[in-house]
Design a protein around this motif. Structure first.
Motif: not given
Length: 455
Positions: A24-52
Motif C-alpha cells: 500500500q503506497s499510502e502506508f509506505r509514506a506514513l511508515f517512512a514519515a513516522n520512522v523519520l519523526s521517531w528517530v528525530g525525536d530520540y536523537l533530539a532528546k539525547a542531544a538536548v540533554t547534552v546541550l543543556v
C-alpha cells in the motif's frame, strides 16, 4: 473468530503479509514519515540533554530537558488529541511536523539560553499528541482487516528500533556538536512533512462542524467511550497493566547495573544491555507473532501472553547477573510485543469513526502516566529494599493483576459483536455517534437495531 479482524469475513483467514501491508503506497509514506519523526525525536532528546548540561553544568536542568518531552501527554494529551479529531488528518500531521521543524532550528541556534531551550522543547512536543492521534485515526482508512494488525506490528516494532538508533546517533553526534544533531532532527521533520503531504490522500475529518461541541466535552467523550464500552475497557486494562511492570527493568537499569556487575562487564555496559533488552524483545515478539500467527491465534494468545509478561520477571528475586536480567527483560518485551499491536488493531476496529483520535489520546496519555508512576514507585521502593526484591515482588503483583485481566477478557462473540457495532456506526452516521451510547451496544447482539439508533 476470524470475523473479528477481517473486513471480508472468510471462513478461515490466513495472516496478512508484510508484502500486503507495504504494497500500500499510502502506508509506505506514513511508515517512512513516522520512522523519520521517531528517530528525530530520540536523537533530539539525547542531544538536548547534552546541550543543556554544557550550557548550565546542571544535571537537574539536563534531566528537566529530557522530561519536558513527556509533559504534553501528562497535562494535555487527550485535549490535544481531541483537537486533531476536528481537522483533516493530513493537514494536522503536516502542520505539526513543520512547527516542530521550525522550533528545532531555533533550539539549535548557539545564542539560545537554557531557559529558552526548555521552553522551545516544551512547545515543540505539544505537537506530538495531535500528530500521533491524527496518524492513529488515519491508519484504519489506509489498512483494513488483518493488514491493520500487521501494519501496527511493523510500526510499533519500528518505533522501538528508532528509539535505539535515535539515542545512539544523538549521543554520538551530540558529543561533537549538539546543534548538528538538532538540525538533523529538524531535517527529519521536514522530510516527514513532505512524505505525508505528497504520499497520503487528503481525507475529510470524521467529526464535521455539525457534530462539534465544546472541546472539553469532546475530550470527555473520548474517556467515556474507552471506559464505558466493555471490549474497549478490557483492552485498556490489559495495555495499561502491561505498562505498569514492563518498563521497570529499563527504568531501574542504572541502579541495577551499579549494584550487580560481573567482573567481565562494567557498569555502563550492564546498564546498556538491560535497557536495550526490552525493546529488542518487543521487536522480535511483535514481528514474529504479528506475521506468523493467524488472526484467531493472535487473539487467543493475548491472555496467556499477558500473564507471561510479568511472570518472566519474577525470577529477579534471585538476584541474577546483568546478562540474565537482560534475558528476562527481553522475554517480557517479547510477550508485550505480542500483545500490544494486536490490542491496538482490535481497539481501532472496535471504535467508530469520529472517536479514534480522542481515544488514542486517552490511551497514549494513560500509558505515559502509568510508565512514569511505575518507575517512580519502584525507584522509591528501591531506596529501602534491593532492586531485585522490588522488581520481583512488583512483577509478582503484576501476575495477579494480569490473571484478573485474562479471566475477565471478553469472549470471541463479544469482541466480534463490538467490531460489528463500530462498523455499523461508522457506516450509518454522518458523524460520531452520541457519547451516551449504551454499553449493551458493544455486545452488539442486534447490530441492525444499534445502527438504527445511531441514525
Amino acid at each position: 473468530m476470524e470475523a473479528t479482524v477481517s473486513d471480508q469475513r472468510p471462513a478461515e483467514e490466513s495472516p496478512a503479509t508484510f508484502r500486503d501491508v507495504f504494497g500500500q503506497s499510502e502506508f509506505r509514506a506514513l511508515f517512512a514519515a513516522n520512522v523519520l519523526s521517531w528517530v528525530g525525536d530520540y536523537l533530539a532528546k539525547a542531544a538536548v540533554t547534552v546541550l543543556v548540561l554544557r550550557e548550565t553544568q546542571s544535571v537537574a536542568l539536563s534531566a528537566a530537558a529530557f522530561a519536558a518531552s513527556y509533559l504534553p501527554w501528562l497535562i494535555g494529551g487527550p485535549l490535544l488529541s481531541a483537537l486533531a479529531e476536528r481537522h483533516r488528518y493530513r493537514r494536522v500531521m503536516v502542520l505539526c511536523d513543520l512547527i516542530r521543524m521550525a522550533l528545532m532550528v531555533l533550539v539549535a541556534m548557539p545564542f539560545m539560553p537554557a531557559w529558552s531551550i526548555l521552553g522551545l522543547i516544551f512547545l515543540a512536543t505539544l505537537a506530538n499528541p495531535p500528530s500521533q492521534a491524527a496518524r492513529s485515526a488515519l491508519l484504519p482508512h489506509v489498512l483494513t482487516g488483518d493488514r491493520l494488525v500487521v501494519g501496527l506490528a511493523a510500526s510499533t516494532s519500528a518505533a522501538q528500533a528508532a528509539q535505539v538508533v535515535g539515542y545512539l546517533a544523538g549521543a554520538t553526534i551530540a558529543v561533537l556538536n549538539p546543534s548538528t544533531a538538532l538540525l538533523l532532527n529538524a531535517g527529519t521533520f521536514a522530510l516527514s512533512a513532505a512524505l505525508v503531504r505528497f504520499g497520503l490522500r487528503d481525507r475529510a475529518p470524521s467529526m464535521t462542524e455539525a457534530h462539534r461541541s465544546h472541546l472539553l466535552r469532546e475530550t470527555a467523550q473520548g474517556f467515556r467511550i474507552v471506559f464505558e464500552r466493555p471490549v474497549l475497557r478490557a483492552i485498556a486494562v490489559l495495555v495499561f497493566s502491561a505498562m505498569l511492570f514492563s518498563i521497570v527493568p529499563e527504568g531501574l537499569a542504572a541502579g541495577w547495573a551499579a549494584e550487580r556487575t560481573d567482573g567481565g562487564m562494567d557498569t555502563g555496559t550492564a546498564q546498556a544491555v538491560i535497557m536495550a533488552a526490552n525493546p529488542i524483545g518487543y521487536v522480535i515478539g511483535g514481528l514474529l507473532i504479528g506475521r506468523l500467527a493467524t488472526p484467531a491465534r493472535r487473539l487467543a494468545l493475548m491472555p496467556p501472553l499477558a500473564v507471561l509478561a510479568p511472570a518472566v520477571l519474577v525470577p529477579s528475586l534471585l538476584d541474577p547477573p546483568p546478562v540474565v536480567v537482560a534475558l528476562l527483560a527481553a522475554a517480557c518485551g517479547f510477550a508485550v510485543g505480542g500483545i500490544v499491536p494486536v490490542a491496538n488493531g482490535l481497539f481501532v476496529q472496535a471504535l467508530p469513526d469520529g472517536y479514534r483520535a480522542r481515544a488514542f489520546g486517552v490511551m497514549a496519555s494513560g500509558t505515559q502516566i502509568l510508565q512514569g508512576v511505575s518507575v517512580l514507585a519502584t525507584g522509591a521502593l528501591a531506596e529501602r529494599f534491593t532492586i531485585p526484591t522490588v522488581v520481583g515482588l512488583w512483577s509478582a503483583a503484576g501476575v495477579l493483576l494480569m490473571i484478573v485481566a485474562a479471566v475477565t477478557w471478553p469472549r470471541p462473540a463479544t469482541i466480534g459483536a463490538a467490531v460489528d457495532a463500530a462498523r455499523a456506526e461508522s457506516a450509518a452516521g454522518n458523524g460520531p455517534p452520541t457519547a451516551r451510547e449504551p454499553a449493551g451496544g458493544d455486545r452488539g447482539r442486534e447490530p441492525a437495531r444499534h445502527r438504527h439508533a445511531v441514525t
